[in-house]
Design an enzyme around this catalytic site. Structure first.
Site, mmCIF file in Angstrom:
data_model
loop_
_atom_site.group_PDB
_atom_site.id
_atom_site.type_symbol
_atom_site.label_atom_id
_atom_site.label_comp_id
_atom_site.label_asym_id
_atom_site.label_seq_id
_atom_site.Cartn_x
_atom_site.Cartn_y
_atom_site.Cartn_z
ATOM 1 N N CYS A 464 0.830 -1.202 0.000
ATOM 2 C CA CYS A 464 0.000 0.000 0.000
ATOM 3 C C CYS A 464 0.865 1.253 0.000
ATOM 4 C CB CYS A 464 -0.887 0.013 1.236
ATOM 5 S SG CYS A 464 -1.920 -1.421 1.323
ATOM 6 N N GLU A 466 4.187 1.207 1.866
ATOM 7 C CA GLU A 466 5.445 0.950 2.551
ATOM 8 C C GLU A 466 6.626 1.252 1.632
ATOM 9 O OE1 GLU A 466 2.724 -0.938 2.182
ATOM 10 O OE2 GLU A 466 2.680 -2.568 3.632
#
Lengths: 839, 315
Positions: A464, A466
């Site tokens: 998502c 990171e």
């Protein structure tokens, strides 16, 4: 302000408008009929469960029961590659699945099986409310159960479960769900991007040569000699199998070509066979071969393990030399290059992953998820890295509009004008891509993990939000979801759940014995001042992060012991050099990244307590405690007040509440950062929830911010929305100012922010330019990430039907802005009509 | 002496009244009573309470407003607050202060220039990047011309672009206080016939047209708007007269003419104030009306006036 330009243009005008918002039943976004066809074929296919991988892996483990674990893994991988059925979908140009047909999910018994047996018998995948999967027939259903039984007691999950202690379990998904470690408890870890540049350059033969060289150089005086030998041997078995696997595809192409009547398709199949022969062992020589090698390498990672968020790194960068050479030598046209990119975009949707229902609740979706593709940003010297492919990868995204890939554009102060416009054109097309990442705080965050500036500048996004370093970092991102709102219950009520009582599944071993779930750090009816409340927050967070992080380390060790990853380790130079598997800490950087949800719920709860109990003394702590214990029943006045504009709320550019958000953010990141993991790395905190805030809310009692029991807790970095009202009422610039009062780089595992605009706000040239300006300032204020939702008339109609879900959707009416659901029905209707006229 | 203004709304991130991203201050008080007005809370200069009846949690569960009201002015129906008897209400706002649920809203707030500047500065970066700034609107901001003048001077001192959206139904001496510090001027031409103007807005148009002419005479550019109201000002004769006036009296000083199609707006605010909504009976076929408005825009463009539908300046 000076405008920076680029020559990169892609195939279409950089300012081409794709559409404004979502359009129903639009099927041919792509200029290439092939792509539209493949996309539609994909969408029409069912989600199935495939038994082949389970069967082959089980056979291999049974044949090699007494042998080193790494070699067991290697033989299983080899068995799958030599025996799995291979497919070519009609019209496709890029090959490679995950040892299962398109959109069918294989089973990975190495990680966990109990839930598979349990769900087949008691809550079938076919009958789920969402995320259904279909087992083809009863024979296969019986076979799956039978094969899974062999694995009971032998999986990663079994190893984890026998090692967790009571204090660790009680806060976990098996207990009161203060934190949820489901993802890597039941499945692979993933969340990585390999060094594609090296692979394309040296090919599998190059990696094999290196592995053989390292093996021959091993010293028998090395105490780890045996382990390292196993590692290299396993890697060699696997990569030799890969070569044969790709040759099998070459043969399939040739056989299919021989039978193909259509001359054009026949030529394509022959070219695909040539591609496979070349890259089975050799480097990629063309753009097409580079993409083909990319897809094989990536899907093979997903055959080895079902860890999600296998990401593509900075694809516009590592792919560019092949594009440049082919264009220079007139090997391909720009259009064909784009068609290949779009073919890959459709193709990468194929892998699906059957998840247990617990994981599914925190992580909706049937794809693997998190296949992030990073473009743009600065190079290692700090100069803008935009190239032609950057633009084409956005075009491909607007032409395909599918779940995958998750296109992420790295933004920085020198992002060229043309790229910004292209980005905004994609955003306002309303299909949810791309997400934007900010080089400023991201690079700072990478350096907090110990990387050099040059390394940090080469970050990509995995999953998502990171941030990770391709080929060098195994970050264990997305390691756990932390429900900070549930921790706050412990703060309010002396370490007990607010609804502590005999109905609780843990009552007999906890409440009935007079025990508390967490430590007793005081309660709302005893705190004498606000400082005591904050101290209590700190102590609870310390206790629960201790439990969670020690659990994660046990999970980490179970992966190391039972499911090493020799195939993917070959793409990590430090693994190759050291003889240590990725699961053993072979990567250069080794993190563990659990993420917090519900930060704003906690911040607004603290604001209510501070303002109403201590500053204004409008109620007592005891009253407020009783109100949430009673789920606000009988406390309607207080409920209305905490949800009203009279109480300070995060997200309004109001320092009173924003300071408390900052306290929460820093408290969480402080307790995570710097803890050690067993791979020789450190923990790295994230602040995002994806959609887990909804499921977490279901397990959380009422909260002081004005949430009733079961409602979603706040999402990501966003402000609170409750049934009692939206807490942010000052618009997007106020939210931005609020969320940039914290240092995002402290959350080196990423932060996430969703912003929603109506189409009206971004329509026309002025709307486009306003959105560009907004993004520029958002980036300048050092927020780390943002993604946009552009509302459609469909959404507004849905909002009319379910107004409770759309409470904070702002519509710019004309002279003023208003909340859509608060307007009269006729005006709502008029707005919907006007929007349609606008298209 | 430092000025204070009565402001009923500060809207950040507005994109309609002037270029770029803006912060807009809506000032209370207006000499006009346009039938189609979407901001009835702006009419009176003083601070007033307003009632949002859907937000009332009921007399039974709360009742704090009734307890607090010294004049027995609150009206309840079926146990919920539905309105205020404006004859009894002295605008003391005690009901607003105690209401826990935002059912009683305070329309208007006294703010100093310094307080306004603090709000305005919060979005400085957005103005700079987008070519935006600050807009004052209303109501009629020129009713508080001393305040606006000082506010705009403060903006100028910080290089913040200023925009005044006004009816220009004001004495020239008031306009003169603000004009030197105003970067962008936005105004309306509601009707060319003074009698009809008076019928629908409560005032004649002479002062307005004269002021616009004077502004043009000072070589100032402006953005003009016509709120296109069916059967009020959308007839051929009035449209032609409007174009004639612009060409003859305003010369080349209209940088954009914006046609704002009639929409039913602000009904919930009328309800909060207990004022009847006078456009209740007007029904519009959105599609054919929009076509009609497009034709009017085409006419203005054919006369050489840069005209767009909506609050845009670029097509």
């Amino acid at each position: 302000m000076s405008i920076i330009h680029t020559d990169a243009r892609g195939t279409e005008p950089f300012d081409k408008t794709y559409s404004l918002g979502y359009e129903v039943h639009h099927k041919d976004w792509s200029p290439f009929p092939r792509i539209n066809h493949l996309r539609q074929t994909f969408l029409d296919r069912p989600y199935e469960v495939d038994v082949e991988r389970l069967r082959l892996v089980t056979e291999a483990y049974q044949e090699h029961e007494i042998c080193a674990r790494k070699l067991q893994c290697a033989y299983a991988f080899e068995k799958v590659l030599l025996n799995a059925t291979l497919y070519i979908d009609d019209e496709e140009l890029i090959l490679g699945e995950i040892a299962a047909p398109t959109k069918a999910s294989p089973i990975y018994p190495e990680f966990s099986v109990n839930w598979i047996i349990d769900e087949i018998l008691h809550s079938p995948f076919e009958e789920r409310e969402h995320d259904q999967f279909y087992i083809r027939n009863d024979e296969e259903r019986a076979e799956i159960i039978e094969l899974c039984k062999y694995w009971q007691g032998r999986t990663v999950a079994d190893r984890i479960e026998c090692r967790l202690e009571e204090d660790q379990i009680k806060g976990s998904e098996a207990g009161k769900k203060i934190y949820q470690t489901n993802l890597y408890h039941f499945a692979g870890t993933g969340h990585l991007a390999i060094d594609y540049a090296k692979l394309l350059e040296v090919g599998f033969d190059g990696l094999l040569k290196e592995a053989r060289q390292r093996l021959s150089e091993l010293s028998m005086r090395d105490v780890e000699y045996g382990d390292k030998r196993d590692f290299y041997e396993a890697m060699i078995i696997e990569h030799e199998a890969v070569k044969k696997y790709i040759e099998r595809y070459a043969k399939l192409c040739e056989d299919t070509a021989a039978k193909e009547a259509d001359a054009a398709r026949k030529a394509e199949l022959e070219a695909m066979a040539v591609n496979c022969h070349q890259i089975a062992g050799g480097p990629a020589k063309t753009f097409w071969q580079a993409l083909q090698l990319f897809n094989f390498a990536t899907t093979l990672i997903q055959i080895e393990s079902n860890g999600h968020s296998i990401s593509y790194g900075r694809m516009d960068q590592w792919l560019f030399p092949y594009y440049e050479a082919d264009m220079k030598n007139a090997v391909i046209s720009k259009d064909f290059a784009l068609e290949l990119i779009e073919d890959v975009y459709v193709k990468v949707n194929n892998p699906t992953k059957l998840k247990d229902k617990g994981s599914m609740a925190v992580r909706n979706g049937r794809g693997f998820g998190g296949e992030s593709l990073t473009i743009g940003g600065v190079d290692t010297e700090g100069n803008d890295a935009t190239n032609d492919l950057t633009m084409m990868m956005l075009e491909g995204s607007a032409h395909t509009r599918m779940m995958n890939p998750w296109v992420c554009v790295r933004m920085h102060e020198k992002t060229p004008y043309e790229l910004k416009i292209k980005v905004v054109e994609c955003i306002r097309a309303g299909y949810g891509h791309p997400k934007l990442y900010n080089d400023g705080p991201a690079i700072k965050g990478m350096m907090r993990k110990g990387m050099t500036l040059e390394e940090a500048r080469d970050y990509c996004v995995v999953g998502c939000v990171e941030i990770s370093l391709p080929g060098k970092e195994y970050g264990w991102h997305d390691a756990a979801y932390v429900n900070t709102a549930k921790m706050m219950e412990m703060v309010l009520n002396g370490g007990r759940c607010l609804d502590c009582g005999p109905h609780c599944m843990r009552w007999a071993e906890c409440g009935a014995l007079g025990k508390h779930l967490g430590p007793d750090t005081g309660s709302l009816d005893t705190y004498q001042n606000f400082e005591e409340v904050l101290e209590s927050v700190d102590k609870q967070f310390e206790f629960w992060t201790d439990q969670m992080c020690s659990s994660l380390n046990i999970i980490d060790n179970a992966h190391r012991e039972l499911k090493p990853l020799p195939y993917v380790s070959a793409f990590y130079q430090d693994c190759m050099n050291s003889g240590h598997d990725l699961t053993e800490g072979g990567a250069k950087y080794n993190g563990t990244g659990p993420q917090a949800s519900g930060m704003a719920t906690c911040a607004d709860s603290l604001a209510s307590i501070k303002q109403l109990v201590f500053d204004e003394k409008r109620c007592t702590g005891a009253e407020l405690l009783q109100a949430v214990k009673d789920n606000w029943v009988g406390y309607e006045k207080l409920y209305a007040l905490v949800n009203s504009s009279k109480v300070h709320h995060y997200g309004n550019d109001d320092d009173y509440a924003d300071e408390l958000f900052k306290y929460m953010f820093e408290c969480y990141t402080r307790h995570i950062r710097g803890r050690k993991n067993p791979r020789g790395g450190e923990f790295s905190p994230g602040v995002y929830s994806v959609n887990a805030n909804v499921a977490m809310g279901m397990n959380t009692n009422a909260s002081v911010d004005g949430r009733t029991k079961g409602e979603a807790i706040s999402d990501n970095m966003g402000p609170v929305h409750t049934d009692g009202g939206s807490h942010d009422i000052n618009g997007p610039t106020a939210i931005t100012n609020s969320l940039t009062k914290v240092d995002h780089s402290l959350a080196s595992n990423g932060t996430l922010m969703n912003l929603r605009f109506p189409e009206e706000a971004v329509a026309g040239v002025e709307g486009r330019d306003n959105l560009v300006s907004f993004i520029d300032e958002y980036i300048a204020k050092q927020a780390m990430h943002v993604q946009f939702n552009i509302m459609s008339s469909e959404t507004m109609k849905a909002a009319q039907k379910r107004p409770e879900d759309y409470k904070d959707m702002l519509v710019r009416v004309a002279g003023y802005s208003a909340y859509f659901v608060e307007l009269g029905k006729p005006l709502q209707k008029d707005l919907i009509q006007r929007t349609e006229l606008h298209f | 002496m430092p000025q204070k203004g009565i402001i009923f709304n500060i809207q950040r991130f507005t994109i309609h009244d002037g270029p770029g991203l803006r912060t807009e201050l809506f000032l209370k008080g207006c000499p006009l009573r346009c039938e189609w007005c979407s901001n009835p809370e702006s009419w009176l200069t003083h601070i007033q309470p307003g009632v949002y009846k859907t937000k009332c949690i009921s007399h039974k569960k709360c009742g704090m407003c009734e307890e607090a009201c010294p004049n027995d002015a609150l009206q309840f129906y079926r146990g919920k607050l539905i309105g205020i008897d404006r004859g009894k209400c002295t605008n003391c706002l005690e009901c607003y202060k105690v209401c826990p649920s935002d059912a009683v809203k305070q329309w208007g707030k006294e703010m100093s220039v310094a307080e306004c500047m603090k709000e305005i500065r919060k979005d400085l970066g957005y103005y700079e990047r987008s070519g935006g700034g600050v807009t004052v609107s209303g109501g009629e901001p020129l009713m508080q011309s001393d305040f606006v003048s000082e506010l705009f001077q403060a903006c100028r001192a910080e290089n913040i672009q200023t925009c005044c959206e006004s009816t220009f139904h004001a004495e020239w001496s008031e306009i003169e206080k603000v004009l030197p510090y105003t970067d962008i001027i936005i105004s309306d031409i509601k009707h060319m016939n003074s009698e009809i103007h008076k019928k629908h807005t409560g005032v004649g148009n002479e002062l307005i047209l004269e002021n616009l002419k004077k502004i043009a005479g000072k070589d100032r550019e402006m953005i003009l708007r016509i709120p296109v109201i069916p059967n009020v000002n959308d007839d051929e004769e009035n449209i032609r007269a409007t174009a004639d006036y612009m060409l003859k009296e305003l010369g080349g000083h209209v940088r954009t003419l914006q046609l704002l199609s009639f929409m039913r707006l602000g009904e919930e605010k009328y309800a909060s104030l207990g004022i009847p909504y006078r456009m209740e009976a007007v029904k519009v076929n959105r599609k054919s009306f929009q076509k009609h408005v497009n034709e009017i825009a085409a006419y203005f463009n054919s006369r050489g006036i840069h005209c767009l539908v909506g609050t845009k300046e670029k097509q």
